[in-house]
Scaffold this active site. Sequence first.
Site, short mmCIF file in Angstrom:
data_model
loop_
_atom_site.label_atom_id
_atom_site.label_comp_id
_atom_site.label_asym_id
_atom_site.label_seq_id
_atom_site.Cartn_x
_atom_site.Cartn_y
_atom_site.Cartn_z
N GLY A 1 0.79 -1.23 0.00
CA GLY A 1 0.00 0.00 0.00
C GLY A 1 0.82 1.27 0.00
O GLY A 1 0.35 2.31 0.48
N ASN B 1 1.39 3.00 -2.52
CA ASN B 1 0.66 3.93 -3.39
C ASN B 1 -0.56 4.52 -2.68
O ASN B 1 -0.90 5.69 -2.90
CB ASN B 1 0.26 3.25 -4.70
CG ASN B 1 1.46 3.13 -5.62
OD1 ASN B 1 1.91 4.13 -6.18
ND2 ASN B 1 2.00 1.93 -5.74
N MET C 1 -4.52 -7.14 -6.61
CA MET C 1 -4.07 -8.25 -7.43
C MET C 1 -5.17 -9.25 -7.78
O MET C 1 -4.95 -10.46 -7.78
CB MET C 1 -2.90 -8.97 -6.73
CG MET C 1 -1.74 -8.07 -6.37
SD MET C 1 -1.13 -7.10 -7.77
CE MET C 1 -0.13 -8.34 -8.57
N ILE D 1 -8.69 -9.89 -10.51
CA ILE D 1 -9.46 -9.42 -11.67
C ILE D 1 -10.89 -9.17 -11.20
O ILE D 1 -11.44 -9.95 -10.42
CB ILE D 1 -9.41 -10.47 -12.79
CG1 ILE D 1 -7.97 -10.49 -13.34
CG2 ILE D 1 -10.41 -10.18 -13.89
CD1 ILE D 1 -7.69 -11.61 -14.29
N HIS E 1 -0.53 0.55 -13.16
CA HIS E 1 0.17 -0.63 -13.67
C HIS E 1 1.67 -0.36 -13.83
O HIS E 1 2.06 0.66 -14.40
CB HIS E 1 -0.43 -1.06 -15.01
CG HIS E 1 0.14 -2.33 -15.52
ND1 HIS E 1 -0.19 -3.57 -14.99
CD2 HIS E 1 1.06 -2.57 -16.48
CE1 HIS E 1 0.50 -4.50 -15.61
NE2 HIS E 1 1.28 -3.92 -16.52
C1 GRF Z 1 2.64 -1.22 -7.76
O1 GRF Z 1 3.88 -1.31 -8.42
C2 GRF Z 1 1.52 -1.29 -8.75
O2 GRF Z 1 1.82 -0.75 -9.99
C3 GRF Z 1 1.31 -2.76 -8.89
O3 GRF Z 1 1.50 -3.28 -7.60
C4 GRF Z 1 2.40 -2.44 -6.89
C5 GRF Z 1 1.75 -2.09 -5.59
O4 GRF Z 1 2.62 -1.45 -4.69
N1 GRF Z 1 0.03 -3.06 -9.48
P1 GRF Z 1 2.10 -0.89 -3.31
O5 GRF Z 1 1.29 -1.97 -2.61
O6 GRF Z 1 1.25 0.32 -3.58
O7 GRF Z 1 3.33 -0.54 -2.52
#
Ligand code: GRF
Length: 214
Positions: free
Chosen positions: A14, A16, A93, A95, A112
């Site tokens: 997390g 992001n 992760m 669909i 992505h």
């Molecule tokens: C990111 O690189 C995103 O693009 C991919 O999974 C990763 C998640 O990272 N789909 P985080 O959990 O936000 O650290």
Amino acid sequence: MDSFNIAVFASGNGSNLQSLLETKKLNNEDSIDVSVVFSNKLDAYALKRAEKNNIPFFSVNPASFENREKFDAAVLDKLKTFNFDLIVLAGYMRILSKEFLREFEGKIINLHPSLLPKYPGLNTHQKVVDNKDSHHGATVHFVDEGLDTGQIIGFSKFKIKEYEIHHLEAKVHEIEHKLLPLICSLIKNKRLKFKNNVLEIDNIEYPDGKEFNF
Ligand code: GRF
């Protein structure tokens, strides 16, 4: 200004999600309000981050459901008890079922870790190394029924200096932490629209998404 809330779906660390939460400090029109965090993993650190920031969160375990449709229906039931204008898949992760996508058409975006349309799906960093690509990066796109195929909103790239997975992953994360909040803010501030089905940002057409340089 009208309120604008985001529901974040995350399966892991997390970081992001954290980048979105950090925007609150800006205290301006680029601040993003996360109204709920959902994870398909009870132990996802993303849920801890939500807790620490006093953001409502919940988890639903896919193993308790017969199929994807039933799992998504349970997620949907719970999700609907929160207010949100946009769903952001930030390291989610799984669909999504067609039913779920239909319910929120045009309101789900995904982050992505590659320069789409190159390398949809998993193991993007490995693919970049295997192919000795000159550049790598991250993309934010609308989610449709395909695998990472929806309309690209924005992307950012960097020139590769070191072909090492952890290094590439770190570089991509660095970019993602800027790109995702920026695109959420564009959507929040209604700077993004479709004219005759072509994406426009600040009234300029970007049929293949806009490139951002950080
Ligand atoms: C990111 O690189 C995103 O693009 C991919 O999974 C990763 C998640 O990272 N789909 P985080 O959990 O936000 O650290």
